[in-house]
Design an enzyme around this catalytic site. Structure first.
Site, PDB file in Angstrom:
ATOM      1  CE1 TYR A   1      -4.185  -2.327   4.560  1.00 13.09           C
ATOM      2  CE2 TYR A   1      -3.268  -0.120   4.296  1.00 13.09           C
ATOM      3  CZ  TYR A   1      -3.802  -1.273   3.740  1.00 13.09           C
ATOM      4  OH  TYR A   1      -3.946  -1.376   2.379  1.00 13.09           O
TER       5      TYR A   1
ATOM      6  CB  SER B   1      -0.870   0.006   1.255  1.00 12.11           C
ATOM      7  OG  SER B   1      -1.469   1.275   1.419  1.00 12.11           O
TER       8      SER B   1
HETATM    9  N1  LIG Z   1      -8.738  -0.404  -1.963  1.00 15.33           N
HETATM   10  C1  LIG Z   1      -7.731   0.421  -1.683  1.00 15.33           C
HETATM   11  O1  LIG Z   1      -7.868   1.671  -1.659  1.00 15.33           O
HETATM   12  C2  LIG Z   1      -6.348  -0.133  -1.425  1.00 15.33           C
HETATM   13  C3  LIG Z   1      -5.265   0.765  -1.335  1.00 15.33           C
HETATM   14  C4  LIG Z   1      -3.984   0.260  -1.081  1.00 15.33           C
HETATM   15  C5  LIG Z   1      -3.791  -1.107  -0.965  1.00 15.33           C
HETATM   16  N2  LIG Z   1      -4.854  -1.949  -1.049  1.00 15.33           N
HETATM   17  C6  LIG Z   1      -4.584  -3.390  -0.912  1.00 15.33           C
HETATM   18  O2  LIG Z   1      -5.143  -4.093  -2.014  1.00 15.33           O
HETATM   19  C7  LIG Z   1      -5.548  -5.400  -1.600  1.00 15.33           C
HETATM   20  C8  LIG Z   1      -7.011  -5.614  -1.941  1.00 15.33           C
HETATM   21  O3  LIG Z   1      -7.757  -4.591  -1.288  1.00 15.33           O
HETATM   22  P1  LIG Z   1      -9.333  -4.422  -1.427  1.00 15.33           P
HETATM   23  O4  LIG Z   1      -9.626  -2.986  -1.221  1.00 15.33           O
HETATM   24  O5  LIG Z   1      -9.810  -5.136  -2.648  1.00 15.33           O
HETATM   25  O6  LIG Z   1      -9.766  -5.171  -0.085  1.00 15.33           O
HETATM   26  P2  LIG Z   1     -10.916  -6.237   0.190  1.00 15.33           P
HETATM   27  O7  LIG Z   1     -11.126  -6.241   1.667  1.00 15.33           O
HETATM   28  O8  LIG Z   1     -12.072  -5.974  -0.714  1.00 15.33           O
HETATM   29  O9  LIG Z   1     -10.216  -7.591  -0.279  1.00 15.33           O
HETATM   30  C9  LIG Z   1      -9.474  -8.386   0.583  1.00 15.33           C
HETATM   31  C10 LIG Z   1      -9.862  -9.829   0.336  1.00 15.33           C
HETATM   32  O10 LIG Z   1      -9.124 -10.625   1.262  1.00 15.33           O
HETATM   33  C11 LIG Z   1      -9.979 -11.675   1.678  1.00 15.33           C
HETATM   34  N3  LIG Z   1      -9.531 -12.189   2.971  1.00 15.33           N
HETATM   35  C12 LIG Z   1      -9.600 -11.579   4.194  1.00 15.33           C
HETATM   36  N4  LIG Z   1      -9.111 -12.388   5.138  1.00 15.33           N
HETATM   37  C13 LIG Z   1      -8.721 -13.529   4.518  1.00 15.33           C
HETATM   38  C14 LIG Z   1      -8.153 -14.741   4.972  1.00 15.33           C
HETATM   39  N5  LIG Z   1      -7.883 -14.954   6.274  1.00 15.33           N
HETATM   40  N6  LIG Z   1      -7.860 -15.704   4.056  1.00 15.33           N
HETATM   41  C15 LIG Z   1      -8.126 -15.517   2.754  1.00 15.33           C
HETATM   42  N7  LIG Z   1      -8.686 -14.390   2.256  1.00 15.33           N
HETATM   43  C16 LIG Z   1      -8.986 -13.411   3.133  1.00 15.33           C
HETATM   44  C17 LIG Z   1     -11.359 -11.035   1.789  1.00 15.33           C
HETATM   45  O11 LIG Z   1     -12.376 -12.026   1.753  1.00 15.33           O
HETATM   46  C18 LIG Z   1     -11.355 -10.106   0.582  1.00 15.33           C
HETATM   47  O12 LIG Z   1     -11.912 -10.729  -0.564  1.00 15.33           O
HETATM   48  C19 LIG Z   1      -5.271  -5.462  -0.088  1.00 15.33           C
HETATM   49  O13 LIG Z   1      -4.012  -6.066   0.123  1.00 15.33           O
HETATM   50  C20 LIG Z   1      -5.231  -3.994   0.326  1.00 15.33           C
HETATM   51  O14 LIG Z   1      -4.464  -3.770   1.501  1.00 15.33           O
HETATM   52  C21 LIG Z   1      -6.128  -1.503  -1.281  1.00 15.33           C
END
Ligand SMILES: NC(=O)c1ccc[n+]([C@@H]2O[C@H](COP(=O)([O-])OP(=O)(O)OC[C@H]3O[C@@H](n4cnc5c(N)ncnc54)[C@H](O)[C@@H]3O)[C@@H](O)[C@H]2O)c1
Length: 221
Positions: free
Chosen positions: A127, A115
């Site tokens: 985080y 991130s």
């Molecule tokens: N959306 C943003 O603005 C953003 C910004 C920076 C980084 N990210 C990173 O991108 C990635 C995806 O983010 P997102 O926004 O789609 O989040 P999200 O919460 O929609 O997706 C995370 C996924 O991880 C799965 N998950 C959670 N715990 C789990 C476990 N124990 N075992 C297996 N799966 C599990 C959830 O079911 C979910 O589908 C993450 O690593 C997040 O930190 C997102």
């Protein structure tokens, strides 16, 4: 192979790959559980024959709210440990079980989802620290297994408009975030997926151990 804690999400992604003419299988996994990750990797090798590419995208649902993520004085230790177990240890387990198969196959590529917050001291300590550690994990893998033909890189997105982000932020906050960026729009999930696909591809054959910030220029303003 597509895997998620929520099997229906993994199956839906696999179905969308199939609808686009590809072939994919959706399976459940809990990255908190070593046996669950180990059997996912074993099943992948059994069904696909080998592992060439690994994209680790998981993140804990611990939010910036009372009882959730926060500064290191206020955060409950179990919320801190949840974030470390899912965001960091979960990616470690997937890499640790996949790497021997990649080495056996002559190499491969790994992309870990970090991130842009991994470079900040923003309030969500668990985080941010877990994502900073993901950057370190990625560099470790690159340095340790580069000679075995494995490349490891991380992607560090800024705010990305997933359905969840769109719903929780609302139009006013989204406009505010955009105003601070040298970009004409906020990121869509496809913007991030394209960079992951690049890093997994041979076009990135000489990109090793990097954390690529994909934030519309947020970090430079
Ligand atoms: N959306 C943003 O603005 C953003 C910004 C920076 C980084 N990210 C990173 O991108 C990635 C995806 O983010 P997102 O926004 O789609 O989040 P999200 O919460 O929609 O997706 C995370 C996924 O991880 C799965 N998950 C959670 N715990 C789990 C476990 N124990 N075992 C297996 N799966 C599990 C959830 O079911 C979910 O589908 C993450 O690593 C997040 O930190 C997102």
């Amino acid at each position: 192979m597509v895997a998620d804690l929520d099997a229906s999400l993994a199956e839906a992604v696999a179905a969308s790959v199939a609808a686009a003419g590809g072939s994919a299988i959706g399976l459940p996994v809990d990255v908190q559980d070593d046996a669950s990750v180990s059997s996912l990797i074993a099943e992948t090798v059994a069904r696909m024959g080998r592992i060439d590419l690994l994209s680790n995208n998981v993140a804990s649902p611990v939010r910036n709210e009372p009882g959730g993520d926060g500064d290191i004085v206020e955060i409950p230790l179990d919320a801190w440990e949840d974030a470390m177990r899912i965001n960091l240890r979960g990616m470690l387990l997937a890499c640790r079980h996949a790497i021997p198969h990649m080495v056996a196959a002559g190499g491969g590529a790994i992309v870990n989802m970090s991130s842009a917050n991994s470079f900040t001291g923003e309030r969500r300590s668990a985080y941010n620290v877990s994502k900073t550690a993901v950057n370190g994990l990625t560099r470790h893998i690159a340095a340790r297994w580069g000679k075995d033909g494995i490349r490891a890189n991380a992607v560090a997105p800024g705010l990305t408009l997933t359905d969840m982000a769109r719903a929780t932020l609302g139009p006013e906050r989204i406009a505010q975030m955009l105003a601070g960026l040298p970009a004409t729009r906020l990121a869509e999930p496809e913007d991030i997926a394209a960079v992951v696909a690049f890093l997994l591809s041979d076009d990135a054959a000489y990109v090793q151990g990097q954390v690529l910030v994909v934030d519309g220029g947020g970090a430079i303003t």
